[in-house]
Design a protein around this motif. Structure first.
Motif, PDB file in Angstrom:
ATOM      1  N   GLN A 253       0.833  -1.191   0.000  1.00 55.49           N
ATOM      2  CA  GLN A 253       0.000   0.000   0.000  1.00 55.49           C
ATOM      3  C   GLN A 253       0.873   1.248   0.000  1.00 55.49           C
ATOM      4  O   GLN A 253       1.930   1.258   0.621  1.00 55.49           O
TER       5      GLN A 253
ATOM      6  N   TYR B  44     -12.736  -3.589  -3.419  1.00 54.64           N
ATOM      7  CA  TYR B  44     -11.288  -3.720  -3.196  1.00 54.64           C
ATOM      8  C   TYR B  44     -10.771  -5.145  -3.422  1.00 54.64           C
ATOM      9  O   TYR B  44      -9.760  -5.340  -4.100  1.00 54.64           O
TER      10      TYR B  44
ATOM     11  N   ASP C 104      -4.892  -7.804  -9.551  1.00 55.86           N
ATOM     12  CA  ASP C 104      -3.431  -7.610  -9.419  1.00 55.86           C
ATOM     13  C   ASP C 104      -2.694  -8.938  -9.508  1.00 55.86           C
ATOM     14  O   ASP C 104      -1.601  -9.019 -10.041  1.00 55.86           O
TER      15      ASP C 104
ATOM     16  N   GLN D 234      -4.766 -10.558   5.081  1.00 55.82           N
ATOM     17  CA  GLN D 234      -5.050 -10.581   3.642  1.00 55.82           C
ATOM     18  C   GLN D 234      -5.464 -11.973   3.142  1.00 55.82           C
ATOM     19  O   GLN D 234      -5.742 -12.152   1.962  1.00 55.82           O
TER      20      GLN D 234
HETATM   21  N1  TRP Z   1      -4.363  -5.378   0.069  1.00 55.48           N
HETATM   22  C1  TRP Z   1      -2.951  -5.452   0.364  1.00 55.48           C
HETATM   23  C2  TRP Z   1      -2.693  -4.796   1.752  1.00 55.48           C
HETATM   24  O1  TRP Z   1      -3.548  -4.118   2.248  1.00 55.48           O
HETATM   25  C3  TRP Z   1      -2.121  -4.751  -0.693  1.00 55.48           C
HETATM   26  C4  TRP Z   1      -2.288  -5.419  -2.017  1.00 55.48           C
HETATM   27  C5  TRP Z   1      -2.985  -4.933  -3.088  1.00 55.48           C
HETATM   28  C6  TRP Z   1      -1.802  -6.704  -2.372  1.00 55.48           C
HETATM   29  N2  TRP Z   1      -2.958  -5.803  -4.096  1.00 55.48           N
HETATM   30  C7  TRP Z   1      -2.243  -6.916  -3.699  1.00 55.48           C
HETATM   31  C8  TRP Z   1      -1.028  -7.664  -1.697  1.00 55.48           C
HETATM   32  C9  TRP Z   1      -1.914  -8.079  -4.379  1.00 55.48           C
HETATM   33  C10 TRP Z   1      -0.737  -8.851  -2.374  1.00 55.48           C
HETATM   34  C11 TRP Z   1      -1.164  -9.045  -3.714  1.00 55.48           C
HETATM   35  O2  TRP Z   1      -1.613  -4.955   2.288  1.00 55.48           O
END
Ligand code: TRP
Ligand code: ADP
Length: 325
Positions: free
Chosen positions: A9, A127, A134, A149
């Motif tokens: 982040q 989100y 990603d 996560q």
């Molecule tokens: N959501 C994760 C966090 O808050 C950050 C993140 C966004 C992430 N996209 C991702 C982590 C893809 C791993 C893979 O830390």
């Protein structure tokens, strides 16, 4: 070769807890030649909360400068900014159309954030599908994440399986790599170091500011100089122990136990070590902050590499769905 991907982040300048607890271990993993690593700054996720363009940009620069200063090698790791690869937002739309609303409603992170935050927008709700995008866009095999996560990873696997079930093997099903033995770095008050607790140590600050933070914010008991002191009950010692050799650490522990050695002495040694052990990272960090174009060039190069992979995946899914590829 396994592809490892993780997102960070862009919430501002990382503190000592982020650096020792998350950034350095992730760089070690990324620099390991047996892995094909992708690491990106999740600045699209930040838009759920940050609507000030200057701050959004500044946060990305601070985070990117930190990773580079701490040793991330952009020749070995594909290091990029999420928003430079718009394929990600296109894929996230497709994923949204396959993931049941009722399941997305079960996301813990949304419940937690919508209780705390003022700006509860639809992006915050969606989100997990942007995060799934990603991951799936880059055919990641493993995703190193903290416990918080894991549910997002389950949702990623779920949506990928739903699509694969309907259209054949479009996506690789990624696995979470739980980072459970990460050290918890204490803040100046002895609790977990965290931005929200205002107990952080900024190791990129100059000596004067570090001195002020340590002297003012770490509370020690008022036992007299000659008294024997318990190192295990002391934040000064815990922090010192994290950054010095075992010899130096044992020496301070002995001094504290023996008496005749005060908290002022211990704090002075901690300050010296904080200044010294982060000297090279501090210098590099300041260099990058003063030369943002260098960081920009690194991220642009990374984006080019990332886009190649992203285009191939996106074509696969476009074709499967019946769109032009
Ligand atoms: N959501 C994760 C966090 O808050 C950050 C993140 C966004 C992430 N996209 C991702 C982590 C893809 C791993 C893979 O830390
Ligand atoms: P903060 O608590 O300051 O808001 P974040 O939640 O943004 O920090 O954490 C970013 C990363 O740094 C996460 O991977 C998190 O596990 C790690 N991290 C944060 N604080 C600490 C800490 N005190 N010790 C170890 N790791 C930490």
């Amino acid at each position: 070769m396994a592809r490892i991907l993780t997102g960070v982040q862009s919430t501002g300048r990382p503190h000592m807890g982020n650096i020792l607890g998350a950034i350095i271990p992730a760089i070690e993993l990324a620099n390991n030649p047996v892995n094909d690593s992708f690491l990106f700054i999740a600045d699209l996720h930040s838009l759920t909360q940050i609507k000030n363009p200057k701050q959004l940009k500044e946060n990305t620069l601070q985070v990117a400068a930190t990773w580079l200063a701490c040793g991330l090698n952009p020749e070995k790791t594909t290091f990029y900014r999420q928003s430079d690869v718009p394929q990600c937002t296109e894929l996230s739309w497709y994923l949204n159309c396959f993931f049941p609303y009722q399941r997305l409603k079960l996301a813990h992170s949304f419940k937690d954030k919508s209780d705390r935050l003022e700006d509860v927008n639809s992006g915050l709700f969606a989100y997990p599908m942007l995060m799934a995008s990603d991951i799936l866009l880059y055919d990641a095999d493993y995703v190193p994440v903290g416990k918080d996560q894991l549910q997002h990873l389950e949702m990623t696997r779920d949506v990928a399986s739903r699509i694969n079930h309907k259209y054949g093997e479009v996506f690789i099903i990624p696995e979470a790599k739980l980072q459970k033995d990460a050290q918890l770095i204490p803040g100046t008050d002895g609790e977990k170091m965290s931005k929200s607790r205002e107990n952080t140590i900024d190791v990129f600050e100059n000596e004067k500011s570090i001195k002020k933070i340590i002297n003012k914010n770490i509370i020690t008991d008022n036992s007299p100089l000659e008294a024997s002191k318990d190192p295990n009950n002391s934040t000064v010692f815990h922090l010192y122990n994290l950054i010095v050799s075992s010899e130096k650490s044992s020496k301070m522990a002995e001094n504290l136990k023996a008496g005749g050695y005060g908290w002022g002495h211990a704090k002075k040694e901690l300050i010296e070590e904080l200044v010294k052990s982060f000297a090279s990272q501090r210098e590099k960090f300041n260099h990058y902050i003063n030369h943002p174009q260098e960081v920009e060039d690194v991220l642009q190069k990374g984006a080019l590499k990332a886009k190649k992979v992203a285009d191939a995946t996106l074509n696969r899914i476009r074709e499967s769905l019946g769109y032009n590829s």
